[in-house]
Design an enzyme around this catalytic site. Structure first.
Site, mmCIF file in Angstrom:
data_model
loop_
_atom_site.group_PDB
_atom_site.id
_atom_site.type_symbol
_atom_site.label_atom_id
_atom_site.label_comp_id
_atom_site.label_asym_id
_atom_site.label_seq_id
_atom_site.Cartn_x
_atom_site.Cartn_y
_atom_site.Cartn_z
ATOM 1 N N SER A 166 0.852 -1.181 0.000
ATOM 2 C CA SER A 166 0.000 0.000 0.000
ATOM 3 C C SER A 166 0.886 1.227 0.000
ATOM 4 C CB SER A 166 -0.877 0.005 1.265
ATOM 5 O OG SER A 166 -1.533 1.236 1.452
ATOM 6 N N TYR A 196 -2.642 -0.986 10.338
ATOM 7 C CA TYR A 196 -2.563 -1.159 8.886
ATOM 8 C C TYR A 196 -1.224 -0.649 8.357
ATOM 9 C CZ TYR A 196 -3.977 -0.956 3.972
ATOM 10 O OH TYR A 196 -4.056 -1.139 2.614
#
Length: 279
Positions: A161, A174
């Protein structure tokens, strides 16, 4: 570029949801000739895996049926990536069903547990790390075991990401999990290079999948945007190419890294962010 993956088998974890990154990746690989194993959780297992955020068995089967329309084979295998024995069974399924295991894409992830730092519970942290980082480690290890035994190299790609490069509020676990993928990839690439197995990350910015739509609503509210549309407009304005990412952008990058065109690329974390993430 049709046919680049003829005779190869790919496993894509977290690929059982319509409109998701995993489905787009599986479709791209199938379009270029790969046999594909569609894998997702199959059913809710605990409070951290609600039905609306995971691919169910019927949805997985429908996606596999779609992939067969491209002329290759496709199968399904439910898998909880937090469980080593299930991940190992997924790798065995690919080999037994399709004859080889050549490509493994660690796409399964939790991106829907977002909270202010002081509201994060221990179980929230564990849920995200267990899926996003430990699950990727299990996938990498299981794939490498089969690929090494085959003796013909392979490709392992982790869907990281933009959060693998930068920090974001309300996304502590995350962000930590995706930063962890960078270290895992760099170390694994060094060890697996002798076997001609490449290990890379793809780092997309925001993509409005089903999960992305939830994130849009959440962060529009958190940031005080007038609407989701206003939030997305502000996002597009800060991206040099003028728009958020699409699932196909990530799929394109994965296909490149899985191809012979990328045979000398390993240990990399490739940004697919329209220029938003420059490092």
């Amino acid at each position: 570029m049709a046919g680049r993956f003829e005779g190869k088998t790919a496993v894509v974890t977290g690929s059982g949801r319509r409109g998701g990154l995993g489905e787009a990746i599986a479709r791209r690989l199938a379009q270029e000739g790969a046999a594909v194993v569609v894998s997702d959780l199959g059913r809710p297992v605990d409070p951290s895996t609600p039905a609306g955020m995971i691919g169910g068995t019927e949805e997985m089967e429908a996606i596999a049926a779609d992939l067969r329309q491209y002329g290759g084979s496709a199968s399904t295998q439910p898998c909880d990536v937090r469980r080593w024995e299930e991940v190992r069974a997924l790798a065995d399924h690919a080999k037994a069903t399709h004859g080889s295991l050549d490509i493994w894409v660690n796409n399964a992830g939790i991106g829907y547990i977002m909270k202010p730092l002081m509201d994060v519970r221990p179980e929230d942290w564990s849920a995200v790390i267990d899926v996003n980082l430990t699950g990727a480690f299990f996938g990498l290890k299981a794939a490498a075991e089969v690929m090494i035994a085959q003796g013909k190299g392979g490709r392992i790609v982790n869907i990281a990401s933009q959060a693998a490069k930068s920090g974001f509020p309300h996304a502590q676990a995350y962000t930590a999990s995706k930063h962890g993928l960078v270290g895992l990839t760099r170390s694994a690439a060094i060890e697996l290079g002798a076997h001609q197995i490449t290990v890379n990350n793809v780092c997309p910015n925001h993509v409005t999948t089903g999960l992305g739509a939830w994130q849009n609503e959440y962060f529009a509210k958190v940031t005080g945007a007038a609407s989701v549309e206003a939030y997305l407009a502000a996002m597009a304005a800060r991206i040099p190419l003028g728009r958020p990412g699409k699932a196909e952008d990530t799929a394109d990058a994965v296909a490149f890294l899985c191809s012979d065109d990328a045979k000398y690329i390993t240990a990399e974390s490739l940004n697919v962010s329209g220029g938003e993430e420059p490092h």
